[in-house]
Design an enzyme around this catalytic site. Structure first.
Site, PDB file in Angstrom:
ATOM      1  CB  SER A 696      -1.906  -2.434  -0.990  1.00 46.33           C
ATOM      2  OG  SER A 696      -2.267  -3.874  -0.947  1.00 46.33           O
ATOM      3  CE  LYS A 739      -6.287  -4.759   0.009  1.00 45.66           C
ATOM      4  NZ  LYS A 739      -5.234  -3.763  -0.340  1.00 45.66           N
TER       5      LYS A 739
END
Ligand SMILES: Nc1ncnc2c1ncn2[C@@H]1O[C@H](COP(=O)(O)OP(=O)(O)OP(=O)(O)O)[C@@H](O)[C@H]1O
Ligand SMILES: [Mg+2]
Length: 820
Positions: A696, A739
């Site tokens: 990611s 996140k």
């Protein structure tokens, strides 16, 4: 016709009959059928008859002084036998003495004479008559006969010692028989062998053959007698031993009683009682009783006794039928859950739903929940609270670092010091079969040569098969279907897929500052005050102080450090109160550094200035979400790409993909393709000591490279995450909430995300939605274009000094593996 052994001493009517010497080759004789007995030549046998016709036959023969023929009946049951019912070889005999009894019974002594065979039966009215011939004896070798005679004699000697029905007199008579033939017939007559074999011996005219047959019959009888004697001897000694043990044990009991020691038999009685009380299933009770029976025969001081006793102890102390009654008042349950934990609506709802179903259906299976989230978000304490709300017992099994399958499923009883596994131990501790069992840290299960505990858990956590969970130690199944299992994990990745599949995953991603503030005020503060023996009359911590703690003293998804910092504030106050300080103490923001030292996290990590080649990314780790920076730089050199910062294979590959994409799309980025030929590029991801992996960070690296080659700076306070493809698509990532929470904590105000993650944002806390702008893209080109400032930075231009909305920042100090 029956043999009558009582007829030893005839009293009344005696008729002496001389044995007739003259024998004719053919003769017509009255035939007396015999049942179950055989008359041999030269032997005197007592007989008895009840049948009137046969009695007349005897009378007749006596009167005429004639002999009679004695033939064995083939079937002893048959009344009035005909010619076909008799064997064709028999013995002639003459009657010696006769007695007649008032009831019509006739008893007489008969002397056997010769072997005879029936030639034909003649007509007769009342009894059978037949024409018979004498069977002459075939003598054969005299030496052989002598040898066989001796063998038979010695066999008889042994036999007399063993067979209860033969006595010494028999032995003496046997050795005194003057011919082998007489000896053979004498022994055959007295031996306990089947009547058919006796008949065979009678029918055999060849002496040697007859002797051989007799000898083998004798040997067989000897063998049987020896074996039965052995069996008897063994049975006798066993009986003797157990009687002896019993007597000794009784004596021991008596001695112990005298000494005032405990009585061992009470053990057995006690277990007997406990088995009854434990209401175990029938199959288990059978096992328990068998073991108890074994125990009662054991020596109480033997090691085996202890093993057996411990096993029984386990069996009887498990909660086979004990259960707590569920508190099914949903309102009260909700109140308790709210009392213990702030927010966490989803988890609380799930528990209340379960209780609601449980109310409608009594035998509903316990759910298997898995709480996943960073440390300190309240997973473990939530478990306890759930048990409290439902009125169930609670037990925690820590799976962290567990490597041995036997820890779950127990050791087999053959091992020294064997024990049941942790599940069964927990049940015993709880004392009910419907507790809440928390399997903590399931993501930290290990496995090695001692087996794989995860596979043992498969059975525990499968609602379809855990109603007959078998522990290696117990060896009897236990029903776990009423147990409510809750597992916890910091992240899902390490949990084996099959195990993950069996559980209902509930994510607890972490808290925002506002939530932390609320939790501190409602839960942590009162808890810490109480733990330290203080109350609100001693101390208030102002909201500003707690905000400072959250901002500058902790950086975490959960609450553990915050709780610790609050505890240390409270401790400092407790010390003053203990030394006699009477006034109420109030702690405000400015007091915090005085009490706890300088702030631990500075605000300077995320640059407030637009910079070239440095991009904040977002990573997802076992401690929640985190910031991760990607730095790219270039220098003159051979065309090459260097990657540093402990990057894993996946991350390296996405760096290469990013590089290829930027190069292949150079014109779209307004980059001169030639520059790639003479530049060496280096990408570094601090902190360099922490291993990192995952796809990611792809977009982060691509933006870093594009920024480097175009000279366009990255917008300040912008973070990003997303997987890239070579073709420039932006793919979704996991751990979005974590996140975003990290970005929020770091003071980021815009986050660039893959379009496909838009659906995951619906449940975001309002606070985050309010303070962070989310930008969604599905292709890299537009995403990169958005992330970079419009104009390239001139080489010697100073930082723009443009003010940003960054709230706070800090370098990551974590050491756990990051997944970008
Ligand atoms: N929502 C909440 N409301 C009230 N207190 C909370 C909440 N979340 C966490 N806490 C408190 O935070 C502390 C830490 O929680 P806990 O030990 O349960 O964390 P955990 O999620 O099990 O962490 P780990 O993964 O490290 O085991 C506990 O004292 C708990 O009471
Ligand atoms: Mg925990």
């Amino acid at each position: 016709m029956k043999q009558n052994n009582e007829f030893e001493d005839p009293v009344i009517d005696t008729l002496e009959k001389e044995k007739q010497d003259e024998t004719t080759d053919t003769n017509v004789l009255p035939i007396l059928p015999l049942k179950g007995t055989i008359v041999y030549p030269y032997l005197v046998v007592p007989l008895m008859i009840q049948d009137a016709d046969q009695a007349r036959l005897v009378d007749d023969a006596l009167m005429r002084g004639s002999r009679i023929g004695l033939f064995l009946q083939k079937d002893a049951e048959k009344e009035n036998p005909g010619p076909d019912d008799l064997y064709d070889v028999g013995c002639s005999g003459s009657i010696l003495k006769m007695l007649r009894f008032p009831d019509g019974t006739v008893r007489f002594l008969i002397q056997g004479l010769e072997r005879i065979r029936v030639k034909r039966f003649t007509e007769s009215e009342r009894f059978l008559m037949a024409e018979v011939e004498v069977l002459p004896e075939i003598i054969g070798s005299k030496v052989k006969a002598e040898a066989l005679q001796r063998s038979i004699a010695s066999a008889i000697k042994t036999l007399v010692g063993l067979a209860p029905y033969l006595n010494e007199e028999f032995h003496v008579s046997a050795i005194n028989q003057d011919t082998p033939s007489k000896l053979t017939d004498f022994v055959a007559s007295n031996l306990n062998i089947p009547i058919q074999r006796k008949q065979q011996l009678l029918a055999e005219p060849d002496l040697l053959k007859r002797m051989n047959r007799l000898y083998s019959a004798l040997n067989k009888e000897l063998e049987v007698l020896e074996l039965s004697q052995k069996i008897q001897a063994k049975a006798a000694t066993e009986l003797g031993k157990s009687q002896r043990d019993y007597i000794l044990r009784e004596q021991l009991k008596a001695i112990k009683k005298e000494l005032g020691d405990g009585d061992d038999s009470s053990d057995v009685d006690e277990f007997e009682e406990k088995i009854k009380q434990s209401h175990m299933p029938e199959s288990v009770e059978t096992v328990a009783r068998k073991e108890l029976d074994r125990l009662s025969h054991m020596n109480p001081s033997s090691a085996e006794y202890t093993v057996s006793r411990t096993y029984l102890d386990w069996l009887v102390s498990l909660p086979w039928s004990n259960a707590t009654e569920d508190k099914l008042d949903l309102r009260k349950a909700k109140k308790i859950l709210d009392e213990d934990h702030y927010n966490l609506v989803k988890v609380k709802d799930r528990i209340l739903e379960y209780l609601a179903v449980r109310k409608l259906k009594a035998d509903v299976k316990g759910p298997i929940l898995c709480f996943v989230g960073p440390p300190g978000v309240g997973k473990t304490s939530l478990g306890k609270s759930i048990a409290r709300a439902m009125g169930r017992e609670f037990s925690r099994v820590s799976l962290g670092g567990m490597r041995d399958e036997a820890e779950i499923r127990g050791h087999r009883r053959t091992y020294i010091g064997a024990m049941p596994g942790r599940i069964i131990q927990s049940l015993k501790k709880c004392g009910t079969h419907n507790p809440v069992i928390m399997l903590d840290e399931i993501d930290k299960l290990g496995s090695d040569f001692r087996g794989d505990p995860a596979s043992a858990l498969l059975e525990v956590l499968d609602p379809e098969q855990n109603d007959s969970f078998s522990d290696h130690y117990l060896e009897v199944p236990f029903d776990l279907s009423r147990v409510m299992f809750i597992t916890t994990a910091n992240w899902m990745e390490p949990i084996p897929a099959v195990l993950r599949d069996r559980m209902e995953v509930i994510r607890i991603p972490g808290y925002t500052d506002l939530e932390k503030l609320a939790i501190s005020e409602r839960h942590l503060m009162p808890k810490q005050l109480e733990n330290h023996g203080l109350n609100s009359t001693h101390l208030t911590i102002e909201e500003s102080a707690i905000k400072t703690l959250i901002d500058s003293y902790t950086r975490e998804a959960g609450l553990r450090n915050l709780e610790r910092e609050i505890a240390s504030l409270v401790r400092k106050v407790a010390r003053r109160v203990a030394t006699g300080y009477k006034q109420k103490i109030t702690i405000s923001a400015k007091d915090v550094p005085k009490l706890l030292g300088p702030q631990k996290y500075s605000r300077e990590a995320v640059s407030r200035h637009a910079r070239v080649g440095i991009v904040p990314g977002l990573a997802y780790t076992s401690v929640g979400g985190e910031m991760l920076f990607v730095e790219a730089t270039s220098m003159r050199g051979k065309r090459a790409l260097t990657l540093t910062g402990q990057l894993g294979d996946v991350m390296k590959e996405s760096a290469q993909a990013a590089m290829s994409f930027v190069r292949s799309n150079a014109p779209s980025f307004n980059i001169d393709p030639e520059i790639f030929e003479e530049l060496e590029v280096h990408i570094h991801v601090p902190a360099g000591a922490t291993p990192k992996d995952g796809p990611s960070a792809g977009i982060t690296m691509m933006v870093a490279l594009a920024s480097l080659f175009t000279g366009r700076a990255v917008k300040p306070c912008l973070a990003m995450t997303g997987e890239i493809t070579l073709r420039g698509n932006l793919l979704p990532i996991g751990g979005l909430k974590e996140k975003l929470l990290a970005a929020y904590r770091a003071g980021i105000d815009t986050v660039l995300l893959p379009e496909e993650n838009r659906k995951d944002t619906t449940e975001l806390p309002r606070e985050i939605k309010k303070s962070i702008k989310l930008k969604f893209f599905s292709d890299c080109l537009t995403a990169v274009d958005y992330a970079l400032e419009k104009k390239p930075k001139s080489k010697n231009s100073k930082p723009t000094g443009k003010r940003t909305a960054c709230r706070k920042t800090s370098p990551s100090k974590r050491t756990s593996k990051k997944r970008a």
